[in-house]
Design a protein around this motif. Structure first.
Motif, PDB file in Angstrom:
ATOM      1  N   ALA A 140       0.821  -1.218   0.000  1.00 46.09           N
ATOM      2  CA  ALA A 140       0.000   0.000   0.000  1.00 46.09           C
ATOM      3  C   ALA A 140       0.852   1.264   0.000  1.00 46.09           C
ATOM      4  O   ALA A 140       0.396   2.323  -0.445  1.00 46.09           O
ATOM      5  CB  ALA A 140      -0.929  -0.001   1.209  1.00 46.09           C
ATOM      6  N   ALA A 141       2.086   1.169   0.476  1.00 41.92           N
ATOM      7  CA  ALA A 141       2.982   2.328   0.468  1.00 41.92           C
ATOM      8  C   ALA A 141       3.434   2.656  -0.945  1.00 41.92           C
ATOM      9  O   ALA A 141       3.622   3.822  -1.287  1.00 41.92           O
ATOM     10  CB  ALA A 141       4.189   2.057   1.351  1.00 41.92           C
ATOM     11  N   LEU A 142       3.640   1.626  -1.760  1.00 39.31           N
ATOM     12  CA  LEU A 142       4.125   1.810  -3.122  1.00 39.31           C
ATOM     13  C   LEU A 142       2.990   1.947  -4.122  1.00 39.31           C
ATOM     14  O   LEU A 142       3.163   2.565  -5.181  1.00 39.31           O
ATOM     15  CB  LEU A 142       5.014   0.627  -3.527  1.00 39.31           C
ATOM     16  N   GLU A 143       1.856   1.355  -3.816  1.00 39.63           N
ATOM     17  CA  GLU A 143       0.698   1.391  -4.705  1.00 39.63           C
ATOM     18  C   GLU A 143      -0.529   1.832  -3.906  1.00 39.63           C
ATOM     19  O   GLU A 143      -1.427   1.034  -3.630  1.00 39.63           O
ATOM     20  CB  GLU A 143       0.470   0.016  -5.326  1.00 39.63           C
ATOM     21  N   PRO A 144      -0.574   3.092  -3.501  1.00 40.98           N
ATOM     22  CA  PRO A 144      -1.663   3.537  -2.620  1.00 40.98           C
ATOM     23  C   PRO A 144      -3.045   3.428  -3.243  1.00 40.98           C
ATOM     24  O   PRO A 144      -4.044   3.434  -2.512  1.00 40.98           O
ATOM     25  CB  PRO A 144      -1.296   4.990  -2.300  1.00 40.98           C
ATOM     26  N   ARG A 145      -3.135   3.308  -4.570  1.00 38.35           N
ATOM     27  CA  ARG A 145      -4.445   3.107  -5.185  1.00 38.35           C
ATOM     28  C   ARG A 145      -5.074   1.779  -4.765  1.00 38.35           C
ATOM     29  O   ARG A 145      -6.278   1.596  -4.862  1.00 38.35           O
ATOM     30  CB  ARG A 145      -4.347   3.179  -6.711  1.00 38.35           C
ATOM     31  N   LYS A 146      -4.232   0.865  -4.308  1.00 39.03           N
ATOM     32  CA  LYS A 146      -4.734  -0.414  -3.811  1.00 39.03           C
ATOM     33  C   LYS A 146      -5.081  -0.338  -2.324  1.00 39.03           C
ATOM     34  O   LYS A 146      -5.429  -1.332  -1.716  1.00 39.03           O
ATOM     35  CB  LYS A 146      -3.709  -1.524  -4.059  1.00 39.03           C
ATOM     36  N   GLY A 147      -4.954   0.860  -1.761  1.00 39.28           N
ATOM     37  CA  GLY A 147      -5.157   1.020  -0.325  1.00 39.28           C
ATOM     38  C   GLY A 147      -6.461   1.688   0.045  1.00 39.28           C
ATOM     39  O   GLY A 147      -6.502   2.463   1.006  1.00 39.28           O
ATOM     40  N   ALA A 148      -7.527   1.424  -0.698  1.00 43.64           N
ATOM     41  CA  ALA A 148      -8.822   2.019  -0.356  1.00 43.64           C
ATOM     42  C   ALA A 148      -9.206   1.648   1.070  1.00 43.64           C
ATOM     43  O   ALA A 148      -9.162   0.474   1.453  1.00 43.64           O
ATOM     44  CB  ALA A 148      -9.889   1.541  -1.333  1.00 43.64           C
ATOM     45  N   GLY A 149      -9.548   2.661   1.856  1.00 44.76           N
ATOM     46  CA  GLY A 149      -9.874   2.418   3.254  1.00 44.76           C
ATOM     47  C   GLY A 149      -8.651   2.302   4.145  1.00 44.76           C
ATOM     48  O   GLY A 149      -8.777   2.008   5.330  1.00 44.76           O
ATOM     49  N   MET A 150      -7.467   2.547   3.575  1.00 44.57           N
ATOM     50  CA  MET A 150      -6.226   2.385   4.342  1.00 44.57           C
ATOM     51  C   MET A 150      -5.358   3.635   4.274  1.00 44.57           C
ATOM     52  O   MET A 150      -4.139   3.553   4.205  1.00 44.57           O
ATOM     53  CB  MET A 150      -5.442   1.177   3.834  1.00 44.57           C
ATOM     54  N   VAL A 151      -5.972   4.807   4.276  1.00 45.56           N
ATOM     55  CA  VAL A 151      -5.209   6.042   4.125  1.00 45.56           C
ATOM     56  C   VAL A 151      -4.150   6.181   5.214  1.00 45.56           C
ATOM     57  O   VAL A 151      -2.979   6.468   4.946  1.00 45.56           O
ATOM     58  CB  VAL A 151      -6.145   7.265   4.114  1.00 45.56           C
ATOM     59  N   ALA A 152      -4.544   5.989   6.473  1.00 46.30           N
ATOM     60  CA  ALA A 152      -3.598   6.149   7.579  1.00 46.30           C
ATOM     61  C   ALA A 152      -2.492   5.095   7.507  1.00 46.30           C
ATOM     62  O   ALA A 152      -1.304   5.405   7.687  1.00 46.30           O
ATOM     63  CB  ALA A 152      -4.325   6.070   8.913  1.00 46.30           C
TER      64      ALA A 152
END
Length: 235
Positions: A140-152
């Protein structure tokens, strides 16, 4: 044949967790003495290596407390490598994420890496014998688009990735190599319970992740630094 970590001392934060324990196994097989901090008085009962002659458990170490971290590292003789696996995960839609939730992710994931990296660097610089630092970021750090619901969570792990690259540049003249791994979903019992319908065969095995970490921490690694290595499964 000599083992890669024979006679070397390695700090492993999060060493009693699923990934941390897998890393400790490999380090012990390669001759290392492992120093494992825990937040309580002793290691959890399910940590099988607590009684090993080359495992040193340090109790009551709060990795978000600078004094506690410095005290832990000051007790390690001739530190060769510091591996930072301790961290946490939480997710929620942005409208339900509180400021305290964001701070908690930054503390447990980013602040712990900063404090442990600083203490490790101080010890290695003083010894003038090089060393290795390995952090754990996340996909999620490298591909934040895959981090929906994981902003923090994504932000805290992105901070880990950025610190890794910055530290590698700062410490390269002292032969202190700094790297990180960024795994996708790890195949742990907790993740299986949380996602029982997932295809576990597509996840990253603990053994594979541990091998990547131990290689980066090894004296066999002579040149790799400043890398945030993607270790993804087939998902």
């Amino acid at each position: 044949m000599a083992k890669a970590f024979e006679g070397r001392h390695v700090a492993v934060t999060g060493g009693t967790g699923a990934l941390g324990a897998a890393v400790v196994v490999l380090l012990l097989d390669e001759g290392a003495t492992c120093h494992v901090p825990v937040n309580h008085g002793s290691a959890p009962a399910n940590f099988a290596h607590a009684g090993h002659e080359r495992v040193r458990i340090a109790g009551n170490v709060d990795l978000t407390d600078a004094e506690a971290v410095d005290a832990f590292y000051s007790g390690i003789p001739q530190l060769w490598a510091s591996i930072h696996i301790a961290g946490g995960f939480a997710m929620a839609p942005i409208d339900q994420t509180q400021a305290d939730d964001f701070s908690a992710m930054m503390d447990i994931n980013a602040k712990t890496v900063f404090l442990c990296s600083r203490a490790a660097a101080r010890a290695m610089l003083a010894a003038q014998n090089g060393g290795r630092i390995v952090n754990v970021a996340a996909r999620a750090a490298l591909e934040p688009r895959k981090g929906a619901g994981m902003v923090a969570y994504a932000a805290s792990k992105a901070a880990v990735a950025a610190m890794t690259v910055a530290l590698a540049e700062e410490l390269k003249a002292a032969d202190i190599l700094v790297n990180a791994v960024a795994p996708s979903t790890l195949d742990t019992a907790v993740n299986r319970a949380a996602m029982p319908k997932a295809d576990f065969s597509k996840w990253v095995s603990l053994e594979a992740a541990a091998e990547a970490i131990v290689h980066l921490a090894s004296p066999i690694n002579l040149v790799t630094s400043g890398v945030v290595a993607s270790i993804y499964g087939r998902a």
